[in-house]
Design a protein around this motif. Structure first.
Motif, PDB file in Angstrom:
ATOM      1  N   ARG A   1     -90.921 -31.198  28.870  1.00 23.64           N
ATOM      2  CA  ARG A   1     -90.665 -30.139  27.886  1.00 23.64           C
ATOM      3  C   ARG A   1     -91.157 -28.779  28.391  1.00 23.64           C
ATOM      4  O   ARG A   1     -90.552 -27.750  28.111  1.00 23.64           O
ATOM      5  N   PHE A   2     -92.264 -28.792  29.135  1.00 27.10           N
ATOM      6  CA  PHE A   2     -92.791 -27.556  29.706  1.00 27.10           C
ATOM      7  C   PHE A   2     -91.789 -26.938  30.683  1.00 27.10           C
ATOM      8  O   PHE A   2     -91.506 -25.734  30.639  1.00 27.10           O
ATOM      9  N   VAL A   3     -91.211 -27.773  31.544  1.00 22.00           N
ATOM     10  CA  VAL A   3     -90.223 -27.275  32.512  1.00 22.00           C
ATOM     11  C   VAL A   3     -88.968 -26.800  31.790  1.00 22.00           C
ATOM     12  O   VAL A   3     -88.402 -25.744  32.122  1.00 22.00           O
ATOM     13  N   ALA A   4     -88.525 -27.551  30.771  1.00 19.21           N
ATOM     14  CA  ALA A   4     -87.296 -27.206  30.043  1.00 19.21           C
ATOM     15  C   ALA A   4     -87.414 -25.872  29.313  1.00 19.21           C
ATOM     16  O   ALA A   4     -86.437 -25.107  29.247  1.00 19.21           O
ATOM     17  N   ILE A   5     -88.584 -25.559  28.768  1.00 26.27           N
ATOM     18  CA  ILE A   5     -88.762 -24.336  27.979  1.00 26.27           C
ATOM     19  C   ILE A   5     -89.230 -23.159  28.841  1.00 26.27           C
ATOM     20  O   ILE A   5     -88.753 -22.036  28.677  1.00 26.27           O
ATOM     21  N   CYS A   6     -90.139 -23.411  29.762  1.00 26.78           N
ATOM     22  CA  CYS A   6     -90.708 -22.317  30.562  1.00 26.78           C
ATOM     23  C   CYS A   6     -89.880 -21.989  31.802  1.00 26.78           C
ATOM     24  O   CYS A   6     -89.951 -20.867  32.308  1.00 26.78           O
ATOM     25  N   HIS A   7     -89.126 -22.963  32.304  1.00 30.04           N
ATOM     26  CA  HIS A   7     -88.287 -22.731  33.490  1.00 30.04           C
ATOM     27  C   HIS A   7     -86.887 -23.315  33.268  1.00 30.04           C
ATOM     28  O   HIS A   7     -86.452 -24.201  34.015  1.00 30.04           O
ATOM     29  N   PRO A   8     -86.179 -22.839  32.243  1.00 29.81           N
ATOM     30  CA  PRO A   8     -84.884 -23.450  31.891  1.00 29.81           C
ATOM     31  C   PRO A   8     -83.818 -23.340  32.984  1.00 29.81           C
ATOM     32  O   PRO A   8     -83.008 -24.249  33.143  1.00 29.81           O
ATOM     33  N   LEU A   9     -83.825 -22.250  33.735  1.00 32.59           N
ATOM     34  CA  LEU A   9     -82.806 -22.051  34.770  1.00 32.59           C
ATOM     35  C   LEU A   9     -83.019 -22.976  35.967  1.00 32.59           C
ATOM     36  O   LEU A   9     -82.069 -23.277  36.702  1.00 32.59           O
ATOM     37  N   HIS A  10     -84.252 -23.425  36.174  1.00 31.78           N
ATOM     38  CA  HIS A  10     -84.558 -24.301  37.310  1.00 31.78           C
ATOM     39  C   HIS A  10     -84.780 -25.754  36.872  1.00 31.78           C
ATOM     40  O   HIS A  10     -85.236 -26.570  37.672  1.00 31.78           O
ATOM     41  N   TYR A  11     -84.456 -26.048  35.603  1.00 39.42           N
ATOM     42  CA  TYR A  11     -84.761 -27.378  35.062  1.00 39.42           C
ATOM     43  C   TYR A  11     -84.065 -28.493  35.852  1.00 39.42           C
ATOM     44  O   TYR A  11     -84.709 -29.477  36.229  1.00 39.42           O
ATOM     45  N   GLN A  12     -82.784 -28.341  36.098  1.00 36.80           N
ATOM     46  CA  GLN A  12     -82.033 -29.386  36.798  1.00 36.80           C
ATOM     47  C   GLN A  12     -82.528 -29.575  38.221  1.00 36.80           C
ATOM     48  O   GLN A  12     -82.503 -30.691  38.758  1.00 36.80           O
ATOM     49  N   VAL A  13     -82.965 -28.473  38.843  1.00 33.23           N
ATOM     50  CA  VAL A  13     -83.455 -28.554  40.225  1.00 33.23           C
ATOM     51  C   VAL A  13     -84.824 -29.235  40.277  1.00 33.23           C
ATOM     52  O   VAL A  13     -85.075 -30.091  41.143  1.00 33.23           O
ATOM     53  N   ILE A  14     -85.710 -28.848  39.332  1.00 31.17           N
ATOM     54  CA  ILE A  14     -87.062 -29.415  39.329  1.00 31.17           C
ATOM     55  C   ILE A  14     -87.066 -30.874  38.884  1.00 31.17           C
ATOM     56  O   ILE A  14     -87.624 -31.744  39.555  1.00 31.17           O
ATOM     57  N   MET A  15     -86.433 -31.142  37.743  1.00 30.55           N
ATOM     58  CA  MET A  15     -86.444 -32.496  37.168  1.00 30.55           C
ATOM     59  C   MET A  15     -85.269 -33.319  37.692  1.00 30.55           C
ATOM     60  O   MET A  15     -84.452 -33.843  36.922  1.00 30.55           O
ATOM     61  N   HIS A  16     -85.201 -33.484  38.990  1.00 28.09           N
ATOM     62  CA  HIS A  16     -84.125 -34.291  39.568  1.00 28.09           C
ATOM     63  C   HIS A  16     -84.471 -35.778  39.426  1.00 28.09           C
ATOM     64  O   HIS A  16     -85.651 -36.140  39.216  1.00 28.09           O
TER      65      HIS A  16
ATOM     66  N   PHE B   1    -102.364 -28.589  28.493  1.00 28.93           N
ATOM     67  CA  PHE B   1    -101.937 -27.524  29.396  1.00 28.93           C
ATOM     68  C   PHE B   1    -100.452 -27.226  29.226  1.00 28.93           C
ATOM     69  O   PHE B   1    -100.034 -26.059  29.165  1.00 28.93           O
ATOM     70  N   SER B   2     -99.635 -28.293  29.117  1.00 31.17           N
ATOM     71  CA  SER B   2     -98.189 -28.122  28.951  1.00 31.17           C
ATOM     72  C   SER B   2     -97.872 -27.370  27.668  1.00 31.17           C
ATOM     73  O   SER B   2     -97.057 -26.434  27.665  1.00 31.17           O
ATOM     74  N   TYR B   3     -98.529 -27.750  26.576  1.00 30.75           N
ATOM     75  CA  TYR B   3     -98.237 -27.094  25.296  1.00 30.75           C
ATOM     76  C   TYR B   3     -98.829 -25.689  25.209  1.00 30.75           C
ATOM     77  O   TYR B   3     -98.312 -24.851  24.471  1.00 30.75           O
ATOM     78  N   TYR B   4     -99.886 -25.446  25.955  1.00 23.38           N
ATOM     79  CA  TYR B   4    -100.402 -24.079  26.038  1.00 23.38           C
ATOM     80  C   TYR B   4     -99.358 -23.169  26.676  1.00 23.38           C
ATOM     81  O   TYR B   4     -99.078 -22.065  26.176  1.00 23.38           O
ATOM     82  N   LYS B   5     -98.756 -23.641  27.760  1.00 29.32           N
ATOM     83  CA  LYS B   5     -97.708 -22.872  28.434  1.00 29.32           C
ATOM     84  C   LYS B   5     -96.457 -22.758  27.564  1.00 29.32           C
ATOM     85  O   LYS B   5     -95.794 -21.718  27.531  1.00 29.32           O
ATOM     86  N   ILE B   6     -96.127 -23.849  26.854  1.00 26.15           N
ATOM     87  CA  ILE B   6     -94.936 -23.851  25.997  1.00 26.15           C
ATOM     88  C   ILE B   6     -95.092 -22.841  24.857  1.00 26.15           C
ATOM     89  O   ILE B   6     -94.188 -22.041  24.586  1.00 26.15           O
ATOM     90  N   VAL B   7     -96.244 -22.878  24.185  1.00 22.02           N
ATOM     91  CA  VAL B   7     -96.486 -21.956  23.067  1.00 22.02           C
ATOM     92  C   VAL B   7     -96.488 -20.509  23.562  1.00 22.02           C
ATOM     93  O   VAL B   7     -95.916 -19.616  22.908  1.00 22.02           O
ATOM     94  N   SER B   8     -97.107 -20.266  24.708  1.00 18.95           N
ATOM     95  CA  SER B   8     -97.128 -18.911  25.278  1.00 18.95           C
ATOM     96  C   SER B   8     -95.723 -18.417  25.567  1.00 18.95           C
ATOM     97  O   SER B   8     -95.394 -17.248  25.321  1.00 18.95           O
ATOM     98  N   SER B   9     -94.873 -19.310  26.077  1.00 19.40           N
ATOM     99  CA  SER B   9     -93.495 -18.948  26.388  1.00 19.40           C
ATOM    100  C   SER B   9     -92.678 -18.705  25.124  1.00 19.40           C
ATOM    101  O   SER B   9     -91.878 -17.771  25.054  1.00 19.40           O
TER     102      SER B   9
ATOM    103  N   GLY C   1     -84.544 -18.072  17.996  1.00 17.70           N
ATOM    104  CA  GLY C   1     -84.789 -18.565  19.350  1.00 17.70           C
ATOM    105  C   GLY C   1     -86.095 -19.331  19.444  1.00 17.70           C
ATOM    106  O   GLY C   1     -86.186 -20.344  20.140  1.00 17.70           O
ATOM    107  N   LYS C   2     -87.117 -18.846  18.725  1.00 17.75           N
ATOM    108  CA  LYS C   2     -88.409 -19.541  18.709  1.00 17.75           C
ATOM    109  C   LYS C   2     -88.273 -20.923  18.076  1.00 17.75           C
ATOM    110  O   LYS C   2     -88.813 -21.911  18.594  1.00 17.75           O
ATOM    111  N   TYR C   3     -87.538 -20.984  16.955  1.00 16.66           N
ATOM    112  CA  TYR C   3     -87.362 -22.272  16.268  1.00 16.66           C
ATOM    113  C   TYR C   3     -86.590 -23.260  17.144  1.00 16.66           C
ATOM    114  O   TYR C   3     -86.948 -24.437  17.232  1.00 16.66           O
TER     115      TYR C   3
END
Length: 295
Positions: A108-123, A202-210, A219-221
């Motif tokens: 979820r952290f990758v999907a929300i904080c790095h959406p454009l690179h999600y497919q590349v990272i989460m292969h 840590f993941s949710y800290y980054k997610i909430v910050s994003s 968009g937030k919802y």
């Protein structure tokens, strides 16, 4: 010792736990079948969810069937080897549950904080490696607990004040020195627990910050709704686990810790499929398609 020695309560406990076990197995099995049969759900999030459902089935199956059989046969005896086996699998799948929730938080952290690179990272290779690593760490923790208990000396015909072979109970009834073994066991538990909780926080800290940086409330919802189901399961799993730990620490009677343990060993795995199916539209659609295929 089971949950109660009252003969009048045994049929009620038997029916209650049998029904909860069947619901747990059926619900999680439906999640696995829905994910595997629907190509739209062949994504990292649902891949991890299917593995979590499999871990939940296995986790519940280590304790509940034995208890159901014991009630039906009026025999609560378990062999030494059987007790060690049950404890080993209980630790394995309990730790695996915790680590998979951490992996899902990272997804979820990758999907929300790095959406454009999600497919590349989460292969697919990384997803498979994360699940395999979770299994290996869980196996290590399980065997560390097992080897610790094996070094202890026990008398024959001892009573375990629980409805399964809980590691802490086995430490308490040992007749040899348990100081070193307690340190090793709690150290292993702290590694798995601290690793999981730290990763999730840590993941949710980054997610909430994003999410807070998203300008529109819509968009937030939308961003936070993708985490709703996972966050609910995390709160349920760790909330009940922490409640059991605190109740056992406060209570002087080890027997009283058995009832709260039902929350995270039986109730949580049973509710997980309902949480995901009720809060996730993709799962609802996949289950509806699966039902139409079966019918």
């Amino acid at each position: 010792m089971g949950l109660s020695e009252d003969p009048e309560l045994q049929p009620l406990i038997f029916g209650l736990f049998l029904s909860m076990y069947l619901v747990t197995v059926l619900g999680n099995l439906l999640i696995i079948l829905a994910v595997s049969s629907d190509s739209h759900l062949h994504t990292p999030m649902y891949f991890f969810l299917a593995n979590l459902s499999l871990a939940d089935i296995s986790f519940t199956s280590t304790t509940v069937p034995k208890m159901i059989v014991d009630i039906q046969t009026h025999n609560r005896v378990i062999s030494y080897a059987g007790c060690l086996t049950q404890m080993s699998f209980f630790m394995l799948f309990g730790c695996l549950d915790s680590l998979l929730l951490t992996v899902m938080a990272y997804d979820r952290f990758v999907a929300i904080c790095h959406p454009l690179h999600y497919q590349v990272i989460m292969h697919p290779r990384l997803c498979g490696s994360l699940v395999l690593l979770s299994v290996l760490i869980s196996l290590l923790v399980s065997q560390l607990h097992n080897s610790t208990v094996l070094q202890l000396t026990y008398f024959k015909n001892v009573e375990i004040s629980h409805f399964f072979c809980d590691p802490s109970q086995l430490i308490n009834i040992a007749c040899s020195d348990t100081f070193t073994n307690n340190i090793v066991m709690y150290f292993a538990g702290a590694i798995s627990g601290f690793l999981s909780i730290s990763g999730i926080l840590f993941s949710y800290y980054k997610i909430v910050s994003s999410i807070l940086r998203v300008p529109s409330s819509g968009g937030k919802y939308k961003a936070f709704s993708t985490c709703g189901s996972h966050l609910s399961v995390v709160c349920l799993f760790y909330g009940t686990g922490l409640g059991v730990y605190l109740s056992s620490a406060v209570s002087l009677s080890p027997r009283k810790g058995a009832v709260p343990s039902v929350a995270y060993t039986v109730v949580t795995p049973m509710l997980n499929p309902f949480i995901y199916s009720l809060r996730t539209k993709d799962i609802k659609r996949a289950m509806w398609r699966l039902f139409r295929k079966i019918v």
